[in-house]
Design a protein around this motif. Structure first.
Motif, short mmCIF file in Angstrom:
data_model
loop_
_atom_site.label_atom_id
_atom_site.label_comp_id
_atom_site.label_asym_id
_atom_site.label_seq_id
_atom_site.Cartn_x
_atom_site.Cartn_y
_atom_site.Cartn_z
N ILE A 6 10.90 18.64 -6.64
CA ILE A 6 11.03 20.14 -7.10
C ILE A 6 11.25 21.07 -5.88
O ILE A 6 10.35 20.59 -4.83
N THR A 7 12.27 21.43 -5.88
CA THR A 7 12.66 22.36 -4.75
C THR A 7 12.44 23.86 -5.15
O THR A 7 13.08 24.17 -6.33
N LEU A 8 11.76 24.90 -4.44
CA LEU A 8 11.69 26.23 -4.82
C LEU A 8 12.12 27.18 -3.66
O LEU A 8 11.76 26.82 -2.61
N ILE A 9 12.89 28.14 -4.11
CA ILE A 9 13.27 29.16 -2.96
C ILE A 9 12.62 30.34 -3.43
O ILE A 9 12.77 31.04 -4.63
N ALA A 48 22.65 30.16 1.63
CA ALA A 48 24.23 30.00 1.75
C ALA A 48 25.28 31.09 1.30
O ALA A 48 26.00 31.18 1.73
N TYR A 49 24.41 31.80 0.32
CA TYR A 49 25.11 33.05 -0.33
C TYR A 49 23.77 34.08 -0.67
O TYR A 49 22.91 33.38 -1.16
N PRO A 50 23.97 35.19 -0.67
CA PRO A 50 23.05 36.09 -1.01
C PRO A 50 22.42 36.01 -2.48
O PRO A 50 23.53 35.91 -3.21
N ILE A 51 21.22 36.13 -2.60
CA ILE A 51 20.67 35.82 -4.17
C ILE A 51 19.97 37.66 -4.18
O ILE A 51 19.01 37.72 -3.46
N LYS A 52 20.48 38.33 -5.12
CA LYS A 52 19.87 39.61 -5.12
C LYS A 52 19.74 40.55 -3.95
O LYS A 52 18.61 40.93 -3.84
N LYS A 53 20.95 40.37 -3.11
CA LYS A 53 21.00 40.78 -1.84
C LYS A 53 19.91 40.47 -0.84
O LYS A 53 19.62 41.12 0.14
N ILE A 54 19.56 39.28 -0.94
CA ILE A 54 18.45 38.65 -0.03
C ILE A 54 19.38 37.59 0.58
O ILE A 54 20.01 36.61 0.06
N LYS A 56 17.84 35.59 3.50
CA LYS A 56 16.93 34.51 3.84
C LYS A 56 15.73 34.29 2.71
O LYS A 56 15.57 35.27 1.99
N ALA A 57 15.29 33.13 2.88
CA ALA A 57 14.39 32.80 1.91
C ALA A 57 13.32 31.72 2.22
O ALA A 57 13.73 31.25 3.33
N HIS A 58 12.32 31.60 1.57
CA HIS A 58 11.22 30.52 1.83
C HIS A 58 11.40 29.48 1.15
O HIS A 58 11.39 29.56 -0.05
N TYR A 59 11.62 28.29 1.69
CA TYR A 59 11.75 26.92 1.01
C TYR A 59 10.58 26.06 0.83
O TYR A 59 9.93 25.81 1.70
N LEU A 60 10.35 25.48 -0.30
CA LEU A 60 9.18 24.55 -0.67
C LEU A 60 9.90 23.33 -1.30
O LEU A 60 10.66 23.54 -2.02
N MET A 61 9.22 22.11 -1.29
CA MET A 61 9.61 21.16 -1.90
C MET A 61 8.56 20.09 -2.29
O MET A 61 7.45 20.13 -1.37
N MET A 62 8.31 19.55 -3.31
CA MET A 62 7.32 18.49 -3.88
C MET A 62 7.86 17.49 -4.31
O MET A 62 8.83 17.57 -5.08
N ASN A 63 7.24 16.23 -4.32
CA ASN A 63 7.55 15.21 -5.18
C ASN A 63 6.43 14.77 -6.11
O ASN A 63 5.20 14.68 -5.50
N ASP A 82 8.24 36.17 -10.35
CA ASP A 82 9.16 36.91 -9.73
C ASP A 82 9.48 36.69 -8.24
O ASP A 82 10.55 37.08 -7.82
N ALA A 83 8.49 35.94 -7.74
CA ALA A 83 8.55 35.60 -6.29
C ALA A 83 9.74 34.49 -6.06
O ALA A 83 10.04 34.02 -5.12
N ILE A 84 9.88 33.68 -7.31
CA ILE A 84 10.71 32.46 -7.05
C ILE A 84 11.96 33.11 -7.73
O ILE A 84 12.41 33.23 -8.54
N LEU A 85 12.91 32.58 -6.45
CA LEU A 85 14.32 33.23 -6.62
C LEU A 85 15.03 32.15 -7.50
O LEU A 85 15.92 32.36 -8.25
N ARG A 86 15.00 30.84 -6.97
CA ARG A 86 15.28 29.77 -7.69
C ARG A 86 14.66 28.34 -7.74
O ARG A 86 13.80 28.45 -6.80
N SER A 87 14.72 27.58 -8.65
CA SER A 87 13.97 26.34 -8.57
C SER A 87 14.91 25.40 -9.20
O SER A 87 16.07 25.33 -9.89
#
Length: 113
Positions: A6-9, A48-54, A56-63, A82-87
């Motif tokens: 699982i990768t979270l932005i 790589a491209y803006p998401i909702k005019k953002i 930079k983002a914080h990345y997390l990863m879990m196995n 709402d804090a998670i932009l993409r998963s």
């Protein structure tokens, strides 16, 4: 049970709450008999491209290892946070416990300094 990566932005304004957010997800996984094999905090990175005019983002990863019901519960929580932009959830054949390329590169950069 199956293995997943699982990768979270996460929104950069919510970087301070990443720890509590991860604790909440760990609690969900462990409560239903799942296992966390690896957890990594990649920190803030440029998108790589803006998401909702953002930009930079914080990345997390879990196995993790869990069943479909627990995965659906996690995915539901990701969607309505709402804090998670993409998963991104990827099915894996086995548990991966070695450090990812992102963490290996981070360690190399620390060694050079």
């Amino acid at each position: 049970m199956r293995h997943y990566e699982i990768t979270l932005i996460v929104h950069p304004d919510q970087s301070a709450q990443v720890g509590t957010m991860m604790d909440k997800y760990k609690e969900i996984i462990n409560a239903d008999g799942g296992k966390i094999h690896k957890e990594e905090d990649w920190g803030r990175k440029h998108l790589a491209y803006p998401i909702k005019k953002i930009y930079k983002a914080h990345y997390l990863m879990m196995n993790i290892e869990c069943d479909q019901e627990m995965l659906d519960k996690l995915n539901y929580n990701f969607r309505f946070n709402d804090a998670i932009l993409r998963s991104l959830i990827i099915s894996k054949n086995k548990a991966i416990t070695t450090p990812s390329i992102m963490m290996v590169n981070k360690d190399k950069e620390k060694g050079k300094s």
